[in-house]
Design a protein around this motif. Sequence first.
Motif, PDB file in Angstrom:
ATOM      1  N   LYS A  75       0.809  -1.220   0.000  1.00 49.63           N
ATOM      2  CA  LYS A  75       0.000   0.000   0.000  1.00 49.63           C
ATOM      3  C   LYS A  75       0.844   1.272   0.000  1.00 49.63           C
ATOM      4  N   GLU A  95      -6.415  -3.834  -2.616  1.00 49.44           N
ATOM      5  CA  GLU A  95      -6.809  -4.171  -1.253  1.00 49.44           C
ATOM      6  C   GLU A  95      -6.942  -5.691  -1.191  1.00 49.44           C
ATOM      7  N   ARG A  96      -6.563  -6.276  -0.082  1.00 49.84           N
ATOM      8  CA  ARG A  96      -6.817  -7.699   0.153  1.00 49.84           C
ATOM      9  C   ARG A  96      -6.951  -7.905   1.654  1.00 49.84           C
ATOM     10  N   HIS A  97      -7.580  -8.983   2.030  1.00 51.12           N
ATOM     11  CA  HIS A  97      -7.738  -9.296   3.450  1.00 51.12           C
ATOM     12  C   HIS A  97      -6.349  -9.389   4.084  1.00 51.12           C
ATOM     13  N   GLY A 100      -2.358  -5.618   1.442  1.00 47.46           N
ATOM     14  CA  GLY A 100      -2.495  -5.153   0.072  1.00 47.46           C
ATOM     15  C   GLY A 100      -1.677  -6.011  -0.870  1.00 47.46           C
ATOM     16  N   ARG A 133     -11.116  -4.401  -6.512  1.00 50.28           N
ATOM     17  CA  ARG A 133     -10.114  -4.402  -5.435  1.00 50.28           C
ATOM     18  C   ARG A 133      -9.034  -3.352  -5.632  1.00 50.28           C
ATOM     19  N   CYS A 134      -8.953  -2.741  -6.807  1.00 48.62           N
ATOM     20  CA  CYS A 134      -7.892  -1.783  -7.113  1.00 48.62           C
ATOM     21  C   CYS A 134      -8.146  -0.462  -6.386  1.00 48.62           C
ATOM     22  N   ILE A 135      -7.140  -0.031  -5.605  1.00 47.59           N
ATOM     23  CA  ILE A 135      -7.281   1.217  -4.852  1.00 47.59           C
ATOM     24  C   ILE A 135      -6.405   2.334  -5.416  1.00 47.59           C
ATOM     25  N   ASN A 164      -6.650 -13.602  -2.931  1.00 51.81           N
ATOM     26  CA  ASN A 164      -5.714 -13.323  -1.858  1.00 51.81           C
ATOM     27  C   ASN A 164      -4.319 -13.742  -2.309  1.00 51.81           C
TER      28      ASN A 164
END
Length: 166
Positions: A75, A95-97, A100, A133-135, A164
């Motif tokens: 991130k 983003e991921r659990h 990042g 999911r792309c930030i 993930n």
Amino acid sequence: MTDTPVWQQVAKAQIGTREVPGARSNPKIIEWAGKVGRRLGIAYTDDATPWCGLFVAYCMTAAGITPPQIAIRAKAWADWGQPVEPTLGAVLVFERHGGGHVGFYAGETSTNFRVLGGNQGDAVNYAWIAKTRCIATRWPSNVPLPPKAVRVVGFPEPKTVSTNEA
């Protein structure tokens, strides 16, 4: 002349590099950490430590581009450089659990990005990741933005999409 940025060419040359199972580490991945040096933000000693940020930092460093401080953190790339529309070679941050993920834009479908990255299934390869999911989509500050986004389209929707990358 190619539309593929130098850092993405460096990344493509690393496809197939894998973690070494068990207590040993792939010396190539450890070598990348040595070449990036203090910009990683940690003393990187084994390939069991998440290395997607290391991979992107290595590719940028090899192309003569300075990565962000604490480049090991995926991130950290979200505020690095300058914003850009998705284009060949752009840095995509996801983003991921639990954290990042970061990699390079290599194509897309209507719902997924094709990402060239490291530590995707413990290897350097292409993976499909949901656009939702792309930030951040970033480009090096000291490299002129492409005059027109180089979009890579025409892929069929993938059968498998990564959820993930850890």
